[in-house]
Design a protein around this motif. Structure first.
Motif, PDB file in Angstrom:
ATOM      1  N   ALA A 109      -1.168   3.383   3.517  1.00 49.07           N
ATOM      2  CA  ALA A 109      -1.741   4.058   2.350  1.00 49.07           C
ATOM      3  C   ALA A 109      -1.446   5.554   2.400  1.00 49.07           C
ATOM      4  CB  ALA A 109      -3.242   3.818   2.284  1.00 49.07           C
ATOM      5  N   THR A 112      -7.594   8.733  -5.083  1.00 52.35           N
ATOM      6  CA  THR A 112      -8.472   7.734  -4.437  1.00 52.35           C
ATOM      7  C   THR A 112      -8.413   6.447  -5.248  1.00 52.35           C
ATOM      8  OG1 THR A 112     -10.027   9.414  -3.621  1.00 52.35           O
ATOM      9  CG2 THR A 112     -10.854   7.166  -3.783  1.00 52.35           C
ATOM     10  N   ILE A 113      -8.261   5.341  -4.550  1.00 49.20           N
ATOM     11  CA  ILE A 113      -8.304   4.052  -5.260  1.00 49.20           C
ATOM     12  C   ILE A 113      -9.417   3.173  -4.694  1.00 49.20           C
ATOM     13  CG2 ILE A 113      -5.870   4.044  -5.925  1.00 49.20           C
ATOM     14  CD1 ILE A 113      -5.434   1.971  -3.626  1.00 49.20           C
ATOM     15  N   TYR A 158      -8.589   5.450   0.145  1.00 48.88           N
ATOM     16  CA  TYR A 158      -8.925   4.180  -0.489  1.00 48.88           C
ATOM     17  C   TYR A 158     -10.261   3.669   0.031  1.00 48.88           C
ATOM     18  CZ  TYR A 158      -7.209   2.422   3.990  1.00 48.88           C
ATOM     19  OH  TYR A 158      -7.026   2.223   5.331  1.00 48.88           O
ATOM     20  N   TYR A 173       0.814  -1.218   0.000  1.00 50.30           N
ATOM     21  CA  TYR A 173       0.000   0.000   0.000  1.00 50.30           C
ATOM     22  C   TYR A 173       0.847   1.268   0.000  1.00 50.30           C
ATOM     23  CZ  TYR A 173      -4.503  -2.137  -0.048  1.00 50.30           C
ATOM     24  OH  TYR A 173      -5.610  -2.815  -0.471  1.00 50.30           O
ATOM     25  N   GLU A 206      -9.870  -0.587  -4.192  1.00 49.62           N
ATOM     26  CA  GLU A 206      -9.116  -1.839  -4.183  1.00 49.62           C
ATOM     27  C   GLU A 206     -10.086  -3.022  -4.120  1.00 49.62           C
ATOM     28  OE1 GLU A 206      -6.047  -2.692  -4.505  1.00 49.62           O
ATOM     29  OE2 GLU A 206      -5.623  -4.451  -3.294  1.00 49.62           O
ATOM     30  N   THR A 222       0.272   3.295  -3.501  1.00 49.21           N
ATOM     31  CA  THR A 222      -0.455   4.572  -3.405  1.00 49.21           C
ATOM     32  C   THR A 222       0.474   5.758  -3.678  1.00 49.21           C
ATOM     33  OG1 THR A 222      -0.188   4.573  -0.997  1.00 49.21           O
ATOM     34  CG2 THR A 222      -2.259   3.695  -1.871  1.00 49.21           C
ATOM     35  N   ALA A 273      -3.664  -2.227   4.312  1.00 47.16           N
ATOM     36  CA  ALA A 273      -3.685  -0.798   3.965  1.00 47.16           C
ATOM     37  C   ALA A 273      -3.348   0.092   5.158  1.00 47.16           C
ATOM     38  CB  ALA A 273      -5.063  -0.428   3.417  1.00 47.16           C
TER      39      ALA A 273
END
Ligand code: URP
Ligand code: ZN
Ligand code: ZN
Length: 460
Positions: free
Chosen positions: A117, A89-90, A121, A75, A92, A79, A113
């Motif tokens: 991160a 922004t992801i 997320y 992460y 996952e 990121t 995460a």
């Protein structure tokens, strides 16, 4: 601390104008002309640059135990790479093995995460088996702020669900109002075609395409559409690659199925000849669904520009060329699937979409940010520059010229599928909820600042 961006050419999915943007703490608090800097504020002059809402990648695999190995990023690296490329922004995919309960899977991904991160997320909760226990756990996970599921109609024996499980997942999703994202390929057809090709001595990466031709994907889409129509669930097709699959989705949309469609940057700019490169080089380009005949690219670009396809993701799934892709040197079915691109999605979409005249600035923002925020219940917190939204901003330099290379990338993988490709712009500054996280392509933010985003379905 306050951040003031002066002379911003603000580009939203539905507007464009010049103003100053004031961010106080994590939020955009004011947009106006001639805002005076508050005491102690950092001031950035955005003259000559575009300012976009932070980009959203609707489909990533930062942590992925898959095909006997693990994807390479964690992460932190994944990121950081996302941010370097303008993604703030992801989404996952939580992909538990079938022997794992949903609760165990969710806890494992959250643990991966936490503290690492660097951008925000959220998760699509993978449903890889369905029984009474998993149904109860899925309800809790949705209650905890995960407003979408993921199912695989492919990957027999690994993540794939059978039709009863698919029906039950969609029925629960309909009840809870959550979207079901789906990998659509008919797993039986894939398995049989793989056997046939191997028996015929076709063992190299170039055979991967023929084991999953367009009709296999179209059948998967048609299958999901039938189930979605009969259960009334909202669905989202991930990584759609070709005309045949799009036709199946659009036919369903015309008969009332509530379906959104994602394509990937890889399908827009790469074609199947890349996977046919000699000397096992093609393994770098093995992913599923496979890269397609080049004729599909115009179909996908047009579908994005006309709103038939809503989002562009990456399906970032990084496996090293030197140590992991060779697991399938003598058998293409064992090549870990994935083409990493979390870092390059936006610059490629900009270069090949906007600069090439295929997408307008507004369409670019829509397909790379706003539409995902709307479909998955993050809007208007994300996906738009307006007071009250999170201060996730991308100050984009359209004058930058550079090339993509594994030597300079942040993502933790030993190759780049776009090695040497020119890009005609890049993020100059990226902010994560008001903190500058990237300057001139380099991460300068805070590891662990990325936050888990709770999403509550707005519709039922
Ligand atoms: O090739 C791919 N797409 N790898 C990641 C797993 C998936 O199917 O999304
Ligand atoms: Zn997939
Ligand atoms: Zn995926």
């Amino acid at each position: 601390m306050a951040l003031l961006i002066k002379n911003a050419d603000i580009v939203n999915a539905d507007s464009r104008y010049t103003a100053d943007i004031l961010c106080d703490g994590e939020t955009i608090t004011r947009i106006d002309r001639g805002i005076a800097p508050p005491p102690g504020a950092e001031v950035i002059d955005a003259t000559g640059r575009h300012v976009f809402p932070g980009f959203i990648d609707p489909h990533t695999h930062i942590y992925l135990p898959f095909m006997g190995t693990f994807s390479k990023d964690d992460y932190e690296t994944g990121t950081k790479a996302a941010l370097a490329g303008g993604t703030t922004t992801i989404f996952e995919m939580v992909c538990p093995s079938r022997s794992m309960s949903p609760a165990e899977g969710f806890a494992l991904w959250r643990q991966q995460a936490a503290g690492k991160a660097c951008c925000d997320y959220t998760f699509h909760m993978g449903v890889t088996r369905f029984d009474a226990d998993s149904a109860a756990q899925l309800r809790e996970i949705v209650g905890g702020g995960v407003g979408s599921f993921k199912v695989f109609l492919a990957y027999k024996g690994a993540f794939g669900v059978d039709d009863t499980e698919l029906w039950q997942t969609l029925t629960l999703a309909r009840e809870l109002g959550v979207v079901v994202t789906a990998h659509c390929e008919n797993e039986t057809l894939v398995a049989e075609l793989q056997k046939q090709l191997l028996a015929a001595g076709r063992t190299g990466p170039e055979a991967h395409h023929d084991s999953r031709p367009p009709r296999v994907e179209a059948e998967g889409v048609h299958h999901l559409m039938t189930f979605a129509g009969l259960t009334g669930a909202r669905v989202y097709i991930v990584h759609l690659s070709c005309r045949e699959a799009l036709e199946a989705a659009l036919a369903a949309r015309l008969r009332g199925v509530n379906v959104s469609v994602e394509t990937l940057i890889q399908y827009l700019v790469l074609d199947k000849t890349w996977a046919e490169k000699p000397g096992f080089e093609g393994a770098k380009y093995v992913m599923s669904p496979p890269l397609r005949d080049a004729a599909n690219q115009a179909v996908l670009w047009n579908a994005l520009a006309s709103g038939l396809v809503q989002t562009v993701g990456t399906d970032h799934a990084p496996f090293d060329f030197l140590t992991q892709k060779p697991m399938g040197r003598d058998d293409f079915t064992k090549i870990p699937n994935g083409i990493p691109s979390i870092e390059d999605r936006i610059n490629l979409l900009w270069t090949h979409g906007v600069k090439s005249g295929r997408l307008s600035l507004q369409q670019f923002v829509a397909v790379a940010s706003t539409n995902a925020a709307k479909i998955f219940d993050l809007w208007p917190r994300k996906g738009v520059i307006q007071p009250g939204a999170d201060a996730d901003l991308v100050i984009y330099d359209p004058a930058y010229r550079g090339t993509i290379s594994a030597k300079t990338q942040t993502q933790a993988v030993d190759y780049n599928a776009f090695e040497g490709w020119p890009i005609e712009g890049r993020p100059a500054v990226v902010t994560v909820r008001g903190e500058v996280a990237v300057r001139d392509g380099r991460f300068c933010g805070t590891v662990g600042r990325g936050r888990f985003l709770e999403r509550r379905p707005a519709r039922t």
